[in-house]
Design a protein around this motif. Structure first.
Motif, short mmCIF file in Angstrom:
data_model
loop_
_atom_site.label_atom_id
_atom_site.label_comp_id
_atom_site.label_asym_id
_atom_site.label_seq_id
_atom_site.Cartn_x
_atom_site.Cartn_y
_atom_site.Cartn_z
N GLN A 62 -5.26 -2.70 -10.42
CA GLN A 62 -4.01 -3.61 -10.79
C GLN A 62 -2.86 -2.83 -11.27
OE1 GLN A 62 -6.86 -4.29 -12.22
NE2 GLN A 62 -7.25 -6.37 -12.82
N GLY A 63 -2.93 -1.72 -11.97
CA GLY A 63 -1.84 -1.18 -12.39
C GLY A 63 -1.31 -0.22 -11.07
N GLN A 64 -2.10 0.13 -10.23
CA GLN A 64 -1.61 0.76 -9.23
C GLN A 64 -0.63 0.02 -8.09
OE1 GLN A 64 -3.21 4.16 -7.79
NE2 GLN A 64 -1.05 3.92 -6.72
N LEU A 65 -0.84 -1.25 -8.19
CA LEU A 65 -0.13 -2.10 -7.31
C LEU A 65 1.07 -2.79 -8.18
CD1 LEU A 65 -2.93 -4.32 -5.89
CD2 LEU A 65 -1.96 -2.36 -5.11
N VAL A 66 1.33 -2.18 -9.26
CA VAL A 66 2.81 -2.68 -9.78
C VAL A 66 3.97 -1.98 -9.34
CG1 VAL A 66 4.19 -2.49 -11.94
CG2 VAL A 66 1.84 -3.26 -12.00
N ALA A 67 3.43 -0.73 -8.66
CA ALA A 67 4.51 0.05 -7.77
C ALA A 67 3.77 0.86 -6.75
CB ALA A 67 5.38 1.19 -8.72
N SER A 68 4.11 0.37 -5.62
CA SER A 68 3.16 1.00 -4.40
C SER A 68 4.10 1.06 -3.18
CB SER A 68 2.02 -0.10 -3.99
OG SER A 68 1.36 0.57 -3.00
N HIS A 69 4.37 2.25 -2.72
CA HIS A 69 5.17 2.61 -1.57
C HIS A 69 4.37 2.13 -0.32
CE1 HIS A 69 7.08 4.61 1.74
NE2 HIS A 69 8.12 4.90 0.71
N PRO A 70 5.32 1.29 0.53
CA PRO A 70 4.86 0.86 1.76
C PRO A 70 3.99 1.74 2.70
CG PRO A 70 7.15 0.22 1.47
CD PRO A 70 6.61 1.24 0.56
N PHE B 211 -4.05 -0.10 0.07
CA PHE B 211 -4.22 -0.65 -1.24
C PHE B 211 -4.39 -2.10 -1.19
CE2 PHE B 211 -1.73 3.18 -3.44
CZ PHE B 211 -2.88 3.68 -3.71
N ASP B 212 -4.34 -2.62 -0.11
CA ASP B 212 -4.59 -3.82 0.09
C ASP B 212 -5.65 -4.41 -0.60
OD1 ASP B 212 -2.62 -5.61 0.96
OD2 ASP B 212 -2.95 -5.43 3.01
N GLY B 213 -6.82 -3.39 -0.60
CA GLY B 213 -8.14 -3.93 -1.02
C GLY B 213 -8.22 -3.97 -2.62
N PHE B 214 -7.19 -3.61 -3.15
CA PHE B 214 -7.09 -3.71 -4.69
C PHE B 214 -6.72 -4.95 -5.18
CE2 PHE B 214 -5.97 0.98 -5.97
CZ PHE B 214 -7.26 1.38 -5.10
N ALA B 215 -6.56 -5.86 -4.13
CA ALA B 215 -5.98 -7.15 -4.51
C ALA B 215 -6.61 -8.33 -3.89
CB ALA B 215 -4.51 -7.47 -4.01
N PRO B 216 -6.72 -9.48 -4.21
CA PRO B 216 -7.36 -10.54 -3.64
C PRO B 216 -7.22 -10.57 -2.02
CG PRO B 216 -6.69 -11.32 -5.71
CD PRO B 216 -6.01 -10.13 -5.31
N PRO B 217 -8.05 -11.22 -1.26
CA PRO B 217 -7.86 -11.02 0.30
C PRO B 217 -6.72 -11.99 0.65
CG PRO B 217 -10.06 -11.37 -0.10
CD PRO B 217 -9.42 -11.08 -1.60
N ALA B 218 -6.53 -13.23 -0.22
CA ALA B 218 -5.19 -13.99 0.22
C ALA B 218 -3.83 -12.92 0.06
CB ALA B 218 -5.30 -15.30 -0.60
N LEU B 219 -3.84 -12.03 -0.56
CA LEU B 219 -2.54 -11.43 -0.91
C LEU B 219 -2.60 -10.09 0.18
CD1 LEU B 219 -2.44 -11.20 -4.69
CD2 LEU B 219 -1.27 -12.93 -3.23
N HIS B 220 -3.52 -9.90 1.10
CA HIS B 220 -3.51 -8.68 1.76
C HIS B 220 -2.22 -9.35 2.66
CE1 HIS B 220 -7.76 -7.62 1.27
NE2 HIS B 220 -7.24 -7.58 0.21
N GLY B 221 -1.64 -7.88 3.07
CA GLY B 221 -0.43 -7.97 3.97
C GLY B 221 0.93 -8.76 3.35
N ASP B 222 0.75 -8.84 2.17
CA ASP B 222 2.06 -9.55 1.44
C ASP B 222 2.35 -8.74 0.40
OD1 ASP B 222 4.00 -11.01 0.52
OD2 ASP B 222 2.76 -13.00 0.57
N PRO B 223 3.01 -7.53 0.60
CA PRO B 223 3.28 -6.69 -0.75
C PRO B 223 4.00 -7.35 -1.94
CG PRO B 223 3.74 -5.56 1.43
CD PRO B 223 3.29 -7.15 1.59
#
Length: 350
Positions: free
Chosen positions: A80-88, A94-106
């Motif tokens: 989760q910390g990785q996703l606080v700041a993630s370059h496009p 890094f989508d796999g680090f978040a729930p599927p519903a959030l994939h593709g929605d940075p």
């Protein structure tokens, strides 16, 4: 210092005994571990949102651990910390680090990550732990080498933005009396002492911005991991015991040549199989009064994880130091007498 403990992230899985908190903590205790660091993204082990809101649920988890002979050392939000700041550039990876519903929605993914960190701060307080393990995320990692030339002010603004994102999170950690401990790690904007200092300046020297010390990442960067303790000991609030080796050759060096782990000059190894001087590390941490946990993070390009885990607890136990309560030469002491001191200095004979 407390230990040995083990980070469960590399061991959790769908097969017993790694598929539930009860089973994996019994397994860990059976190998001699006294504590477990829990990855909060794994629903087989913990429900983070529930832990943040329910003391009864946290007490249930603590009870399971205690019944099996271990305690919770820290919670972890590395993913989760990785996703606080993630370059496009890394969005798909890094989508796999978040729930599927959030994939593709940075933007939604980042908002979720920030909330996860805040939940982790509250959950940590309920567990009665004072340190938390995480990553900083990265806006600039793809520019770590200065080519192409960076526009003037880019690095400064990158750290300023990282500070803006983390400052509100750190304030929640402060409210809950918990240290956010960044694992200084390649792939993160906070990956060494200098980058940590730049971040610390951006968050106003925030008391909850601290360090998870892992010497293996410094070996791979060719940074002096012992001098690091001398410089940053006051900010070291968590410790991953992980070994590594760096053996450069005529064909490859620090950058690794895009090779797999087995073929890289810098490789993670099981405890005792690498080059790290853990005797010196445990001595320095003891010297500076580190009173947190010594936690095995097992990663090895060769050895089976169960062998690494079995060898890890006794390795850490052998390196634990019980701090002396008096100097070894106190038996020959002359006491604290002002007259004696003056005599020894020759002051009474002037």
């Amino acid at each position: 210092m407390k230990g040995p403990a083990i980070f469960l992230a590399q061991f959790a899985g769908d097969e017993a005994p790694f598929n539930s908190l009860d089973a994996i903590t019994r397994w860990a205790a059976g190998h001699g571990y006294k504590g477990v660091q829990i990855p909060t993204w794994d629903p087989r082990l913990i429900d983070l949102a529930r832990a943040a809101e329910s003391q009864d649920y946290v007490d249930e988890i603590k009870g399971v651990c205690a019944a099996n002979g271990v305690e919770v050392t820290e919670l972890s939000t590395h993913l989760q910390g990785q996703l606080v700041a993630s370059h496009p550039a890394y969005d798909r990876l890094f989508d796999g680090f978040a729930p599927p519903a959030l994939h593709g929605d940075p933007p939604a993914r980042q908002q979720w990550a920030v909330e996860q960190l805040k939940l982790a701060a509250r959950a940590s307080r309920r567990f009665g732990v004072t340190s938390h393990a995480t990553f900083s995320g990265a806006l600039m990692w793809h520019m770590v080498y200065p080519w192409p030339q960076r526009p003037a002010g880019l690095v400064e603004e990158g750290f300023a933005e990282l500070g803006r994102r983390w400052r509100p999170i750190l304030d929640v950690f402060e409210e809950n009396g918990v240290n956010a401990c960044y694992e200084l790690h390649p792939g993160e904007d906070l990956h060494d002492g200098v980058t940590f200092e730049r971040f610390l300046e951006e968050v106003g020297g925030h008391p909850r911005a601290n360090i998870l010390y892992d010497p293996s990442h410094f070996v791979l960067q060719q940074l002096d991991y012992l001098a690091f303790i001398d410089i940053y000991n006051e900010r070291i609030k968590a410790f991953h015991v992980k070994d590594a080796e760096f053996r450069p050759n005529g064909r490859a060096g620090v950058y690794g040549s895009y090779a797999g782990w087995v073929d890289r000059p810098g490789r993670f190894r099981s405890l005792g199989d690498g080059q790290i001087d853990f005797g010196a590390i445990f001595s320095k941490l003891t010297q500076y009064g580190y009173d947190g946990w010594a936690v095995l993070e097992w990663e090895c390009c060769l050895k089976h994880p169960e062998q690494g885990a079995a060898e890890g607890a006794p390795f850490i136990a052998r390196h634990m130091i019980r701090r002396a309560e008096r100097a070894f030469d106190d038996f020959a002491g002359a006491g604290a007498d002002k007259g004696l001191i003056d005599d020894v200095l020759g002051l009474n004979k002037a």
